[in-house]
Design a protein around this motif. Structure first.
Motif, PDB file in Angstrom:
ATOM      1  N   ALA A   1       3.869   2.200   1.527  1.00 58.76           N
ATOM      2  CA  ALA A   1       3.318   0.994   0.914  1.00 58.76           C
ATOM      3  C   ALA A   1       2.077   1.354   0.119  1.00 58.76           C
ATOM      4  N   TYR A   2       1.934   0.769  -1.068  1.00 61.83           N
ATOM      5  CA  TYR A   2       0.794   1.000  -1.962  1.00 61.83           C
ATOM      6  C   TYR A   2      -0.078  -0.261  -1.974  1.00 61.83           C
TER       7      TYR A   2
ATOM      8  N   GLY B   1       2.622   4.369  -8.980  1.00 56.96           N
ATOM      9  CA  GLY B   1       3.851   4.116  -8.245  1.00 56.96           C
ATOM     10  C   GLY B   1       4.550   5.374  -7.818  1.00 56.96           C
TER      11      GLY B   1
ATOM     12  N   ASP C   1       9.297   2.736 -10.993  1.00 56.83           N
ATOM     13  CA  ASP C   1       8.973   2.120  -9.704  1.00 56.83           C
ATOM     14  C   ASP C   1       7.461   1.971  -9.570  1.00 56.83           C
TER      15      ASP C   1
ATOM     16  N   LYS D   1       4.172   0.353  -8.381  1.00 59.52           N
ATOM     17  CA  LYS D   1       3.735  -0.429  -7.225  1.00 59.52           C
ATOM     18  C   LYS D   1       2.470  -1.238  -7.527  1.00 59.52           C
TER      19      LYS D   1
END
Length: 723
Positions: free
Chosen positions: A607-608, A707, A712, A714
């Motif tokens: 998780a970012y 990301g 992708d 984040k």
């Protein structure tokens, strides 16, 4: 390099002790306390014209003056003194050396520190064989700083990837590893290949790679510039092709940019046979003397060719002067000085390698070398798909495993590989890891029905398919259209062996596909149907161990793709269109790819959060610090590759959709959070202004994207760039 020319380009065998030979007379250049340029000036003043011409080869030995030079060796992913290319030399024994994954695999680690360590070990083995066995040379033809702008390029395996910042970072790390930390004495010399825009094979002998100066400055030349300015590389090979109609070995950019702007003053060599091609393929000059003179004027100081008579004729015709040669060969001897070749052995700290430092035996047999090759292999492997947690395998539920495919029981070596001291095939690695806990059965896949029957009787089927890096055939021969190699581009991205995958999947839906690949494929059927897909490159001595580590979960995969895998060849511009703005690479591709640049999965999740910057506005000549918190939200430890991209939504000129500006591979325990900090110099946002003939940092807003892949993102943040 042309296969038929390799015999004249192979390095020499040294019968004498390397480094400065005993000379009858004492010369000033022998004084190690004098400044380097004074030593070189004195050396050249004592050389005859014939000796100067001889020094334009890859072996600048001057027996009369007691100088023993050193030649070239191949070393893209380990020192090559053997292998399919015959790099041991004519009638010489093969010397085994530590063999890492192909350059593409090295790039897929996204781990420059690890790659630097691999290059350091290669440099040690290079010195060791040079001193102990008097074989090889100390100028290593590596890294390849070319960009793989098109997946049809047959030589893609030699490139770290398609992005200039990534490739430049990895090439710089490899250069540093080869040369070492001492700026005054190198372990070996890094010779960059192939300057530049050398990414087509079928027409490379005569074709021109055409694009504007902006793409030269912002894309094609970037990895070379980074390796020279940041890695201090001082040797380079000019490519066969032309740029905008001017062949690279005579292109003015060598002096105007590489030397004048980047500070390069070492070796610039031709590629094998390039002087002949300059006349017969490019038709750039009428005669060989004219071509040889043009090369010398451009800065070439090492010819991989039959060059001596053309140079002598050029001198007699007044096309080139002795002082021109004097000027050029200074670069050769600058590199020789850095390698200690003009110094007594007792003054060269690396001279003990392979002579007095032999207590542990040959280094390619050391356990730490094997461990490093395995670690690099582990880090290079990319998990492309893992539906319903098919991987990792559990021998408690997978008691019968079928291993199927033409690549399952071999480690295929490429043209620029050496000979590894041992190899672990995928089948051997899987059998070793499973031990007695599971029954491993193997089918090559030639008989598809038999292989499907084996899969049907198994708990899980592992299908290992892909290319052979030499096409398992002679020069200029590739029987399979999707294969490619040096001198041959690929004719399709469709993997013919996908038909085998379909048959095995029909027999057993619990099928795992291992793509053992030097380049991308359009394996859209496999992606749509097969539950788990793993990608691994060729050539590592630890290939089977590395693959088994991933399949059984002993190592959590974190490799990331370094080239876009398009979903269809229709997404690609024509092969010879070098203007990447026409839809090439992740920076300009408008359609959805099969797999994006920077993509790769893990057995855990991340998780970012909490993106923050040191300044909300960025002034010129200032570095922006970007920090984000990364948390391992899964149940197992693993690596994450945090990637920073920048977008220019309001630029006044055509800019990439986004471009990579930073990355960091980090390790996190389950539940652990780390703050990852990346640095963005304002100057890295500049574009090349052709009117001003300078890089310009454009004021306005930019978007920062952090990301896990180019597709992708984040976290995002917009900041302002000020004047």
């Amino acid at each position: 390099m042309h296969r038929f020319l390799r015999s004249i380009c192979l390095v020499s065998t040294f019968a004498a002790t390397p480094y400065l030979l005993h000379a009858q007379q004492t010369y000033r250049f022998q004084d190690t306390h004098l400044p380097a340029e004074e030593r070189i000036t004195d050396l050249i003043s004592h050389m005859t014209l014939d000796e100067k011409i001889d020094a334009l080869s890859t072996n600048p030995t001057i027996p009369r003056l007691g100088i023993l030079g050193t030649g070239h060796v191949e070393g893209l992913h380990g020192l090559a003194l053997g292998g399919p290319g015959g790099w041991e030399g004519h009638n010489q024994t093969v010397i085994p050396t530590t063999t890492f994954p192909q350059s593409r695999g090295l790039g897929q680690t996204w781990d420059p520190d690890l790659i630097q360590k691999a290059a350091e070990d290669e440099a040690y083995e290079t010195r060791y064989t040079f001193d102990k066995y008097h074989r090889g040379g100390l100028v290593v033809r590596a890294p390849n700083a070319d960009l793989s702008r098109d997946p049809r390029w047959g030589r893609s395996e030699e490139s770290y990837g398609e992005d200039p910042f990534l490739v430049g970072t990895m090439a710089t790390a490899f250069t540093r590893g080869l040369q070492g930390s001492d700026p005054n004495l190198w372990m070996s010399a890094s010779l960059l290949k192939h300057f530049m825009a050398n990414s087509n094979e079928d027409t490379r002998d005569w074709s021109s790679s055409d694009f504007d100066e902006r793409l030269f400055r912002e894309y094609y030349s970037v990895p070379f510039r980074m390796s020279i300015e940041d890695g201090h590389a001082n040797a380079m090979m000019a490519s066969y092709n032309a740029w905008n109609g001017t062949t690279m070995m005579v292109n003015p950019v060598l002096r105007a940019v590489v030397m004048k702007e980047w500070g390069f003053d070492g070796i610039i060599s031709t590629d094998g046979g390039a002087l002949q091609l300059l006349i017969k393929a490019h038709h750039a000059y009428r005669t060989l003397p004219e071509g040889a003179a043009a090369a010398i004027h451009a800065g070439i100081n090492q010819f991989l060719d039959d060059y001596k008579q053309p140079v002598k004729d050029a001198l007699s015709e007044g096309l080139v002067s002795e002082s021109d040669i004097d000027q050029d060969i200074r670069g050769v001897f600058r590199v020789m000085l850095k390698l200690g070749m003009l110094d007594p052995a007792e003054d060269v700290k690396y001279a003990k390698i392979g002579t007095t430092d032999q207590a542990k035996g040959d280094p390619w047999n050391w356990p730490d070398r094997h461990e490093l090759a395995r670690k690099v292999t582990d880090e290079s492997i990319v998990l492309l798909k893992n539906e319903s947690a098919t991987l990792p395998l559990d021998t408690k539920t997978s008691k019968k495993i079928a291993v199927i495919g033409p690549m399952a029981d071999r480690v295929a070596l490429d043209w620029y590989s050496g000979t590894p001291p041992y190899t672990i095939t995928p089948l051997a690695g899987i059998r070793e890891r499973a031990g007695s806990a599971a029954e491993i059965n193997y089918a090559k896949g030639d008989d598809v029905k038999s292989a499907a029957d084996l899969a049907a009787k198994s708990d899980v089927a592992i299908v290992i398919v892909g290319n052979h890096p030499t096409c398992d055939a002679g020069w200029f021969v590739c029987k399979t259209p999707s294969d490619g190699k040096e001198a041959m581009d690929r004719k399709t991205l469709t993997l013919e062996q996908e038909e085998l995958v379909k048959a095995i999947y029909a027999a057993n839906p619990k099928t795992i596909v291992v793509l053992q690949a030097s380049f991308p494929y359009t394996t859209t059927w496999t992606e749509a149907h097969v539950p788990a897909i793993v990608e691994i490159t060729h050539n590592s001595e630890e290939q089977g161990h590395g693959l088994a580590d991933i399949l059984f979960g002993d190592y959590n995969p974190a490799g990331r793709l370094t080239q876009t895998w398009v979903s269809s060849e229709a997404q690609l511009p024509p092969m010879m269109d070098y203007n990447i703005r026409h839809g090439r690479t992740y920076m300009y591709l408008k359609q959805k790819p099969l797999y994006a640049f920077g993509y790769g999965l893990s057995y855990t999740t991340f998780a970012y959060s909490n993106l923050r910057v040191s300044e909300n506005s960025l002034a010129p000549k200032v570095d922006l610090t970007i920090t984000a918190d990364i948390r391992n939200t899964g149940t197992r430890e693993g690596d994450e590759v945090v990637q920073l991209y920048v977008s220019y939504p309001h630029s006044s000129v055509s800019r990439p959709i986004e471009e990579l500006k930073g990355f960091d591979r980090i390790h996190l325990r389950a539940g652990e959070t780390k703050a990852v900090t990346l640095h963005l110099p304002a100057q890295s946002l500049a574009y090349w202004n052709e009117t001003a003939h300078a890089f310009i940092v454009e004021p306005g807003t930019i978007e920062l994207r952090v990301g896990a892949a180019s597709d992708d993102t984040k976290l995002r943040k917009t900041i302002t760039v000020t004047r």
